[in-house]
Motif scaffolding. Structure first.
Motif, short mmCIF file in Angstrom:
data_model
loop_
_atom_site.label_atom_id
_atom_site.label_comp_id
_atom_site.label_asym_id
_atom_site.label_seq_id
_atom_site.Cartn_x
_atom_site.Cartn_y
_atom_site.Cartn_z
N TYR A 95 -6.04 -2.98 8.73
CA TYR A 95 -5.94 -1.56 9.07
C TYR A 95 -5.86 -0.78 7.76
CZ TYR A 95 -3.86 2.79 10.76
OH TYR A 95 -3.61 4.10 11.04
N ASN A 96 -6.55 0.36 7.70
CA ASN A 96 -6.49 1.22 6.52
C ASN A 96 -6.78 2.65 6.96
OD1 ASN A 96 -6.54 2.43 4.03
ND2 ASN A 96 -8.25 1.23 3.23
N SER A 97 -5.73 3.42 7.21
CA SER A 97 -5.90 4.80 7.65
C SER A 97 -4.59 5.54 7.47
CB SER A 97 -6.33 4.80 9.13
OG SER A 97 -6.65 6.10 9.54
N TRP A 98 -4.69 6.85 7.41
CA TRP A 98 -3.50 7.71 7.32
C TRP A 98 -2.55 7.28 6.20
CZ3 TRP A 98 -3.67 12.12 9.99
CH2 TRP A 98 -4.54 12.19 11.07
N GLY A 99 -3.14 6.86 5.06
CA GLY A 99 -2.32 6.51 3.91
C GLY A 99 -1.70 5.12 3.97
N THR A 100 -2.06 4.34 4.96
CA THR A 100 -1.52 2.99 5.10
C THR A 100 -2.66 1.98 4.96
OG1 THR A 100 0.20 3.76 6.61
CG2 THR A 100 -0.27 1.40 6.62
N ASN A 101 -2.61 1.23 3.89
CA ASN A 101 -3.60 0.17 3.67
C ASN A 101 -2.85 -1.15 3.78
OD1 ASN A 101 -5.33 -1.79 2.66
ND2 ASN A 101 -6.18 -0.45 1.10
N THR A 102 -3.03 -1.83 4.90
CA THR A 102 -2.26 -3.06 5.13
C THR A 102 -2.75 -4.23 4.27
OG1 THR A 102 -3.57 -3.68 7.08
CG2 THR A 102 -1.55 -2.40 7.46
N LEU A 103 -3.95 -4.14 3.72
CA LEU A 103 -4.38 -5.18 2.76
C LEU A 103 -3.49 -5.13 1.52
CD1 LEU A 103 -6.18 -7.41 1.65
CD2 LEU A 103 -7.86 -5.65 1.02
N GLU A 104 -3.15 -3.93 1.07
CA GLU A 104 -2.24 -3.81 -0.07
C GLU A 104 -0.88 -4.40 0.27
OE1 GLU A 104 -2.18 0.36 -1.08
OE2 GLU A 104 -4.21 0.30 -1.90
N SER A 105 -0.36 -4.10 1.45
CA SER A 105 0.94 -4.67 1.88
C SER A 105 0.85 -6.18 1.99
CB SER A 105 1.34 -4.08 3.23
OG SER A 105 1.47 -2.68 3.15
N TRP A 106 -0.24 -6.68 2.52
CA TRP A 106 -0.47 -8.12 2.66
C TRP A 106 -0.35 -8.82 1.30
CZ3 TRP A 106 -1.71 -11.68 6.48
CH2 TRP A 106 -2.54 -12.75 6.18
N ASN A 107 -0.98 -8.23 0.29
CA ASN A 107 -0.95 -8.82 -1.05
C ASN A 107 0.40 -8.61 -1.75
OD1 ASN A 107 -3.53 -10.08 -1.18
ND2 ASN A 107 -4.44 -8.05 -1.33
N GLU A 108 0.99 -7.44 -1.60
CA GLU A 108 2.28 -7.15 -2.24
C GLU A 108 3.40 -8.01 -1.67
OE1 GLU A 108 2.82 -2.94 -1.72
OE2 GLU A 108 1.20 -2.46 -3.11
N GLU A 109 3.37 -8.26 -0.38
CA GLU A 109 4.45 -9.00 0.28
C GLU A 109 4.24 -10.51 0.26
OE1 GLU A 109 5.46 -7.34 4.13
OE2 GLU A 109 5.09 -5.32 3.36
N GLY A 110 3.08 -10.94 -0.21
CA GLY A 110 2.80 -12.37 -0.31
C GLY A 110 1.87 -12.86 0.77
N ALA A 111 0.58 -12.85 0.47
CA ALA A 111 -0.44 -13.21 1.45
C ALA A 111 -0.25 -14.63 1.99
CB ALA A 111 -1.83 -13.05 0.83
#
Length: 149
Positions: free
Chosen positions: A115-131
């Motif tokens: 998901y990537n919309s409204w300022g939320t890119n979950t790929l970034e969260s996925w990588n930051e939190e440990g894929a």
């Protein structure tokens, strides 16, 4: 004998249905009609209705005949993980969430969409939190989530 035949047909139907993946079919196609083979070339390219196939009860669209043939020869290689729902949402919340078909990752030879919309890119969260850790959690959650309506 008729009732035994009916029971066997009903049982077969239930088993066949249970094995089918729950795909995210927003816009009528897996990956919203983007060519799943092109992700493996690190490209997000919309497919063309001229190059369409159905696999496992879901429709897929491709940018070319060559890509369609590649998919037909090895569909399991190209199928997005978690039915094409957001990998992060499956891991984090155990929820089926739509994706932005241009936000993806190839990890260990598998396609993950996010998901990537409204300022939320979950790929970034996925990588930051440990894929790697989130992938393990998503694999477990998907088994539970995929059968829910």
């Amino acid at each position: 004998m008729k009732s035994l035949s009916f029971i066997l047909v009903a049982l077969f139907t239930i088993v066949a249905t249970a094995q089918k993946t729950d795909y995210n079919l927003k816009k009528g196609y897996v990956a919203e009609g983007y060519d799943v083979t092109e992700y493996f070339n690190n490209k997000a390219i919309e497919g063309d209705k001229e190059f369409t196939t159905t696999y496992d009860g879901a429709k897929f669209q491709f940018a070319s005949q060559k890509n369609l043939e590649a998919f037909k020869n090895s569909p399991e290689k190209f199928i997005p993980q978690y039915g094409g729902y957001c990998a992060y949402a499956i891991a984090d919340k155990g929820k089926k969430v739509s994706i932005d078909p241009e936000t993806f990752e190839i990890r260990d030879g598998k396609l993950y969409l996010f998901y990537n919309s409204w300022g939320t890119n979950t790929l970034e969260s996925w990588n930051e939190e440990g894929a790697a850790t989130l992938k393990k959690k998503a694999d477990i959650e998907w088994e539970r989530v995929r059968t829910k309506n």
